[in-house]
Design an enzyme around this catalytic site. Sequence first.
Site, short mmCIF file in Angstrom:
data_model
loop_
_atom_site.label_atom_id
_atom_site.label_comp_id
_atom_site.label_asym_id
_atom_site.label_seq_id
_atom_site.Cartn_x
_atom_site.Cartn_y
_atom_site.Cartn_z
N LYS A 254 0.89 -0.92 -0.06
CA LYS A 254 0.21 0.11 0.02
C LYS A 254 0.80 1.41 -0.04
CE LYS A 254 -4.36 1.92 1.97
NZ LYS A 254 -3.91 3.25 3.03
N GLU A 303 -1.03 4.57 -7.77
CA GLU A 303 -0.25 5.84 -7.08
C GLU A 303 1.02 6.71 -7.29
OE1 GLU A 303 -2.66 5.65 -4.60
OE2 GLU A 303 -1.61 7.01 -2.22
N PHE A 343 -0.95 0.54 -9.67
CA PHE A 343 -1.07 -1.68 -9.33
C PHE A 343 -2.89 -2.09 -10.38
CE2 PHE A 343 -2.96 1.93 -6.64
CZ PHE A 343 -4.48 2.25 -6.56
N LYS A 420 -8.17 -2.27 2.96
CA LYS A 420 -6.66 -2.69 3.47
C LYS A 420 -6.25 -2.17 5.10
CE LYS A 420 -9.28 1.84 4.20
NZ LYS A 420 -9.43 2.98 3.79
P1 ATP Z 1 -10.73 5.54 1.66
O1 ATP Z 1 -10.15 5.25 0.41
O2 ATP Z 1 -11.23 5.27 2.64
O3 ATP Z 1 -11.38 7.22 1.68
P2 ATP Z 1 -8.19 7.35 1.70
O4 ATP Z 1 -8.15 8.49 0.71
O5 ATP Z 1 -7.39 8.14 3.30
O6 ATP Z 1 -9.18 6.82 2.19
P3 ATP Z 1 -6.99 4.42 2.44
O7 ATP Z 1 -8.10 4.84 3.70
O8 ATP Z 1 -6.08 4.84 3.47
O9 ATP Z 1 -7.30 6.26 1.73
O10 ATP Z 1 -6.76 3.40 1.45
C1 ATP Z 1 -7.67 2.97 0.26
C2 ATP Z 1 -5.99 4.08 -1.07
O11 ATP Z 1 -4.89 3.70 -0.63
C3 ATP Z 1 -6.00 4.30 -2.45
O12 ATP Z 1 -7.28 4.40 -2.23
C4 ATP Z 1 -5.57 4.63 -3.08
O13 ATP Z 1 -5.32 6.02 -3.04
C5 ATP Z 1 -4.30 4.19 -2.10
N1 ATP Z 1 -3.28 2.80 -2.32
C6 ATP Z 1 -1.70 2.43 -1.86
N2 ATP Z 1 -1.31 1.90 -2.75
C7 ATP Z 1 -2.70 0.84 -3.49
C8 ATP Z 1 -2.31 -1.02 -4.40
N3 ATP Z 1 -1.66 -1.16 -3.65
N4 ATP Z 1 -3.67 -0.84 -4.31
C9 ATP Z 1 -4.75 0.11 -4.00
N5 ATP Z 1 -5.05 1.65 -3.16
C10 ATP Z 1 -3.38 1.78 -2.93
#
Ligand code: ATP
Length: 551
Positions: A254, A303, A343, A420
């Site tokens: 992630k 990302e 990804f 996640k």
């Molecule tokens: P949310 O999407 O729950 O509103 P957020 O924007 O803070 O919250 P996180 O919840 O921390 O994001 O996690 C989801 C995000 O992680 C995705 O929207 C993407 O931007 C990021 N991400 C990073 N690496 C990956 C991956 N390998 N696959 C999918 N998403 C990833």
Amino acid sequence: MEFAVFAERADEIESTSADLDIVSLVRDLFRVSAEDLDTVARFVQGRVVPAHESTTLDIGPSLCYEAIARAAGHNVSADDVESRVAAVGDVGDVAAEYDFGGQQGLGAFGDGGGSADLTVGEVESELRDLAAAAGSGSQDRKLDLLFGLFNRCEPAEARYLARIVLSEMRIGVGEGTVRDAITEAFDVPLRAVERALQVTNDYGLVATVARDDGESGLDDLRLEVGRPVQAMLAQAGTVTDAVDSWESVAVETKYDGARVQVHYDGDAVSLYSRNMEDVTDPLPEIVAFVEESLAVPAILDGEVVAVDDAGDPLPFQEVLRRFRRKHDVAKTKEEVEVQLWAFDCLHADGEDLLDTPLEDRHDRLTEILDSGVSALAVTDDADEVAEVEAEALDAGHEGIMLKDPDSTYSPGRRGKEWLKRKPDVETLDCVVTGAEWGEGRRAEFLGTFELSVGAGPDSFETIGKVATGITDEQLADLTDLLEPHVLAEDGKDVTIDPAVVFEVGYEEIQTSPTYSSGYALRFPRYLDVRDDKDPESADTLERVERLADGE
Ligand code: ATP
């Protein structure tokens, strides 16, 4: 359609409270919208352009108040309008208080205002002109255009013009209402409408195609390079959830950056943020990278991560700074370097891949992009998941994502297909009673630590092993700390005198024949050394029993 008719229908919808009745009213409105259906489907949601278009009207409340004041006549100032909005609470209701029709000869169209023939089409095209106004004098031009529109409005029309312009429609019509209304109005299956909305992100287009070409027309709608779709989202979840729900788990790093959707038509690259805003200009290195590394026209999901000089990731705020600095890219570029980690692959070389399983989409991604592709491990072995997590954390990333390898890509969906990994629910303080020497570059260090809990005076029972969450530097320190307590060595295995206490996070405690305590920690992760605790004050088997019973 006359804008007055739209306003009348909007009034009716606003005064209706039951959801089903609202859907029926919107359905009826769509049926009579004729050539303006496209626009009406957006106006009812307070939108002027489809969500995927980066165009914005860029009209703030003060410009709108100024336009209303000008249309209202000499006695009214923008401040007056503002105070009325503060008192009444709704710009539409305030706009409807003025009698614009009284401004003989002041209208931009010189027709004395209050003209009955303002159409939905005209409002849309004027607002698009207004959105297109740029450069010096653009605010004056916007003001002129908006004043011209208000000047032609009857009070009921002014109410909705003001609300549309400020994106505050508030008549109780959400995306779901429009979706259901399209389904009912043109007798097409909900599933076809939902899918069409996912791939196009355009309510106007979907409504028009549903009416003109029915289900098969909707099914024929495809992704288009240059038209962003909503990002698929993740829920918080545990490794336990993943291994219990799916046959195997796709696990990957992630990355802690900002979501970006890459569109490449074989010639030009455009980049979109998670909100589908165009972020091409602030990210010139990513554009250059994609032009060089992507073999075919495609839509990718990924990302953008900020990195330091050594290539190690920096906190995501650094990337967001870049997004904000649209106008000073050269300066930001000097400050922080950014990198793409792709990804997912939604479309490649003319083929839509939304319905293709994740693992195959990722294979396709690897085929078409030279580098910058996330490493996706598909496994049913929880230890391998732990290893990927350790590596990701070791490299300074945020953690891991767990995905169902068979899942399709559903734009905008936050389902159980992507998890996640949640931080640990609980922590335990365990005594280290053994370890193993590492391998390869870690051969010098102790790793894979055996964890135990207290079972009586000077008595400890094992409950698990931890190898996750430890950096090379920490391994070196832990080796120094534990080596003096080594009692015996047998090949790689080391027995350690109980002396050091680790704080360990875990997801679950389960009964297990593997360890002498009769319990095992699921997905234990090293957090810290509890310097302040001796083995006697570490957690006990009694506490573990209570935790396992859910107390
Ligand atoms: P949310 O999407 O729950 O509103 P957020 O924007 O803070 O919250 P996180 O919840 O921390 O994001 O996690 C989801 C995000 O992680 C995705 O929207 C993407 O931007 C990021 N991400 C990073 N690496 C990956 C991956 N390998 N696959 C999918 N998403 C990833």
